[in-house]
Write a protein that holds these residues in place. Structure first.
Motif, PDB file in Angstrom:
ATOM      1  N   GLY A 204     -48.186  10.740   3.671  1.00 29.50           N
ATOM      2  CA  GLY A 204     -48.346  11.921   2.844  1.00 29.50           C
ATOM      3  C   GLY A 204     -49.116  11.679   1.559  1.00 29.50           C
ATOM      4  N   GLY A 205     -50.074  10.762   1.597  1.00 31.83           N
ATOM      5  CA  GLY A 205     -50.885  10.503   0.423  1.00 31.83           C
ATOM      6  C   GLY A 205     -50.294   9.516  -0.564  1.00 31.83           C
ATOM      7  N   ARG A 206     -49.081   9.022  -0.279  1.00 33.54           N
ATOM      8  CA  ARG A 206     -48.429   8.074  -1.185  1.00 33.54           C
ATOM      9  C   ARG A 206     -48.703   6.640  -0.752  1.00 33.54           C
ATOM     10  N   ALA A 207     -48.544   5.705  -1.675  1.00 34.28           N
ATOM     11  CA  ALA A 207     -48.612   4.285  -1.324  1.00 34.28           C
ATOM     12  C   ALA A 207     -47.351   3.903  -0.562  1.00 34.28           C
ATOM     13  N   PRO A 208     -47.435   3.011   0.413  1.00 32.57           N
ATOM     14  CA  PRO A 208     -46.213   2.569   1.095  1.00 32.57           C
ATOM     15  C   PRO A 208     -45.305   1.824   0.131  1.00 32.57           C
ATOM     16  N   VAL A 209     -44.011   1.959   0.330  1.00 25.44           N
ATOM     17  CA  VAL A 209     -43.040   1.200  -0.463  1.00 25.44           C
ATOM     18  C   VAL A 209     -42.706  -0.059   0.327  1.00 25.44           C
TER      19      VAL A 209
END
Length: 312
Positions: free
Chosen positions: A143-148
């Protein structure tokens, strides 16, 4: 009717007819490959395998229960990366004399668990095998976020947990001793309750590291500690022992904290957050990240079981 009686393609038809497809599935089973939407242009992928006699027993769990567990183990990994699950691929290795109703029930469980997060079973494979084996690959969207990832924890971070630990391990102990109650614990082993939405939510909150608790809280936090080059200290008093677990532990002669701290298969999510982060109710603080290495409990080495290891 057995698997051998309907044949490979007859079984595929029976199984796929039971599956529904979410919005991310653009083309489902029936071709050489499925087509799954990837709006982020990145795909998170994870795989896991369940082997009869090692991960489940048919006299302990129904076919749908096994399906729920197989899906949950993979969907939780996607959530632990801060992503939203979109699809599952399932490979089944089945004994020829297996009842087709069991395979169909397994498909029901897989599809139902996937549907809880809007994902779909989009394809897979089948083979004959003397050992019933279920291999699942999950896909997810960031969703456009960096992976954690596991390597982002820093000293001073808060360690927090979403979901519950120890319930599935308690249920497994109950079953292994020949009992079927307390039912609440047995059902927790058969079908984990995974806080899938907490993973992407943690990413939005600024989580610095995250992991799915599949092998035991202390063992899995140990992976975060090693990857991040830090120590993790867990606070024992952060965990309240539920009455049903306390009563079962007393009856079975087990320390309930061995379930809570070292038991797997609940698929809770553990994450580290900056000290300044405002955590919602779904994330409860259970410890802190410290200088050093490894995992401690209340500042000291834990002398109980550490968690699950397939080769020990």
């Amino acid at each position: 009717m057995t698997v051998a009686g309907v044949g490979e393609f007859g079984l595929i038809d029976r199984v796929t007819a039971r599956l529904t497809h979410g919005g991310s599935c653009l083309l489902g089973p029936g071709d050489d490959g499925a087509v799954v939407a990837a709006p982020d242009r990145r795909v998170v992928a994870s795989t896991d395998v369940l082997v009869e006699g090692r991960h489940f027993r048919r006299d302990w769990s129904g076919a749908a229960d096994v399906g729920h567990r197989a899906a949950a183990a993979n969907l939780a990994d996607i959530a632990a990366m801060g992503a939203t699950p979109t699809a599952l691929l399932v490979a089944l290795c089945l004994p020829a004399d297996l009842d087709t109703a069991w395979a169909e029930g397994l498909a029901d469980g897989l599809g139902a668990e996937a549907a809880t997060v809007g994902a779909s079973v989009v394809g897979g494979d089948m083979s004959a095998s003397p050992t019933l084996t279920i291999a699942v690959t999950a896909l997810g969207d960031l969703g456009g976020r960096a992976p954690v990832v596991r390597s982002g924890a820093r000293p001073g971070d808060v360690v927090a947990l979403a979901g519950r630990t120890g319930w599935a391990a308690a249920g497994l102990t109950v079953l292994s001793r020949g009992f079927r109650t307390p039912r609440l614990l047995v059902e927790a082993y058969r079908r984990p309750e995974v806080p899938y939405a907490a993973g992407p939510h943690a990413a939005r909150l600024g989580a610095t590291a995250m992991i799915d608790i599949s092998d035991g809280l202390l063992a899995d936090l140990g992976h975060v500690a090693k990857a991040s080059g830090v120590g993790v200290d867990v606070h024992r008093d952060a965990f309240e022992v539920p009455r049903q677990m306390r009563d079962a532990a007393q009856a079975l002669g087990v320390d309930p904290y061995s379930w809570i701290l070292a038991g797997g298969d609940d698929h809770a999510l553990a994450a580290t957050f900056p000290r300044s982060a405002a955590l919602p109710a779904e994330w409860r603080p259970i410890g802190r990240v410290v200088e050093g290495e490894g995992v401690t409990v209340d500042g000291a080495a834990y002398d109980g079981p550490a968690g699950w290891d397939h080769f020990r």
